[in-house]
Scaffold this motif. Structure first.
Motif, short mmCIF file in Angstrom:
data_model
loop_
_atom_site.label_atom_id
_atom_site.label_comp_id
_atom_site.label_asym_id
_atom_site.label_seq_id
_atom_site.Cartn_x
_atom_site.Cartn_y
_atom_site.Cartn_z
N SER A 1 -6.74 5.09 2.54
CA SER A 1 -6.02 3.84 2.82
C SER A 1 -6.70 3.04 3.92
O SER A 1 -6.54 1.82 4.00
CB SER A 1 -4.56 4.12 3.20
OG SER A 1 -4.46 4.68 4.50
N SER B 1 -6.77 -0.93 3.38
CA SER B 1 -6.02 -1.83 4.25
C SER B 1 -6.88 -2.97 4.82
O SER B 1 -6.50 -4.15 4.71
CB SER B 1 -5.37 -1.03 5.38
OG SER B 1 -4.62 -1.86 6.23
N CYS C 1 -2.68 5.00 -3.17
CA CYS C 1 -3.64 5.89 -2.49
C CYS C 1 -2.97 7.24 -2.23
O CYS C 1 -2.88 7.69 -1.08
CB CYS C 1 -4.11 5.26 -1.19
SG CYS C 1 -4.91 3.66 -1.37
N LEU D 1 0.86 -1.19 0.00
CA LEU D 1 0.00 0.00 0.00
C LEU D 1 0.89 1.23 0.00
O LEU D 1 1.73 1.39 0.87
CB LEU D 1 -0.88 -0.04 1.26
CG LEU D 1 -1.93 1.02 1.50
CD1 LEU D 1 -2.91 1.11 0.35
CD2 LEU D 1 -2.68 0.72 2.79
#
Length: 334
Positions: free
Chosen positions: A13, A17, A66, A6
């Motif tokens: 996020s 996640s 992101c 990520l």
């Protein structure tokens, strides 16, 4: 098992996640952000402050991007050229030129998949509305209305100054808050013939980007579209998407698809799933699209939102901006 990373640990996020962790076939092994204070936000993953270092150090299958808009292009390019699949938060690019670069990149590296996060295509309400449109049960589409009336305080732009600068954001309310609405309108309406638009700043925030936008869209099939979006409302109201058919009218509002019956009453047809603890406008379809993309990677299939699929929404924004600047209708090139 897919190895995932990520890049960017901001607000969005927090949706990505948990979705990654919820998939038993995926392991989140690395995260990256320039802010070292976020080092322990995902304790089970290795932390990097430089995405290039991460790409060199980790054997990754897929990366979630992101990041602020201006970083989408270079980071996507670095990942694809490294052979890593990309799940890219919208927008595809700052403008049509940048967006086309990703489309061409996708075409040149067909072994690597790039999925753009247009999760609202997978909302239950829109999926049903799209099926109704394709069935022709209620005749042809006559008109489409997309309304986004939200509120953003000045602090929203002060805390992350890139949001108010054209060079880094690519625009304001259109590209940041209303891009999904434009995308859904073009999916329903089909090929666009022309757009007449107007941009404005109703808020005295001292930013470069628009906080309000309106447009009339002419589709090649004869249908018309009305688009209005603003960040100058008193609150975040529900996005509204209305479709007028020859023999009926349907509206998505408050995440519910409603039909107006023959006697003028409203009939609720389906409601979107919700994601507990998140902003209401995020919905729950991030998870659906993310898991579908993983499945496509594992099975070598292509049922996801490609870069080429996300291009038209950026072209619509550019056309609205150009129309506003030139004060005339803009033809969209096929």
């Amino acid at each position: 098992m897919l190895k995932a990373a990520l890049i960017g640990l901001g607000d969005i996020s927090k949706i990505h996640s948990p979705a990654i962790k919820a998939n038993p076939n995926v392991e989140l092994i690395a995260v990256c952000d320039v802010d070292e204070e976020l080092r322990n936000i995902v304790p089970e993953a290795r932390f990097y402050i430089d995405y290039q270092d991460m790409l060199e150090s980790e054997a990754l299958d897929v990366v979630h991007i992101c990041l602020p808009h201006y970083l989408h292009n270079p980071v996507t390019k670095a990942c694809v050229e490294k052979g890593v699949h990309v799940f890219l938060e919208k927008p595809l690019g700052l403008n049509t030129e940048e967006a086309l670069e990703i489309v061409y990149l996708e075409e040149a590296h067909q072994e690597v998949k790039v999925c753009v996060c247009f999760q609202n295509r997978y909302n239950e309400s829109f999926e049903m509305l799209q099926k109704i449109a394709l069935s022709s049960e209620y005749g042809k589409i006559v008109g489409i209305k997309g309304l986004v009336a939200w509120y953003r305080p000045k602090s929203y732009y002060d805390v992350n100054s890139w949001r108010g600068q054209m060079e880094f954001a690519g625009g304001g309310v259109m590209i940041n808050q209303a891009l999904h609405t434009l995308d859904l309108m073009q999916l329903l309406g089909g090929k666009i013939e022309s757009i007449r638009g107007n941009l404005d700043q109703l808020l005295d925030y001292g930013i470069e980007v628009e906080d309000t936008a309106s447009a009339r869209i002419q589709f090649e099939n004869g249908a018309t579209g009305l688009f209005f979006a603003t960040n100058a409302n008193a609150e975040n109201s529900s996005v509204e998407l209305e479709v007028i058919f020859e023999k009926g009218k349907f509206t998505i509002k408050d995440n519910i698809l409603t039909r107006v019956t023959e006697n003028g009453k409203k009939e609720d047809l389906i409601e979107d799933a919700k994601l507990p603890g998140s902003k209401f406008y995020y919905g729950a379809s991030h998870v659906k699209l993310i898991h579908q993309f993983y499945q496509c990677i594992e099975q070598g299939t292509d049922n996801y939102v490609h870069a080429k699929d996300a291009l038209l929404s950026i072209q619509m924004i550019d056309a609205i901006r150009k129309s506003s600047d030139m004060k005339k209708t803009i033809k969209l090139e096929g």
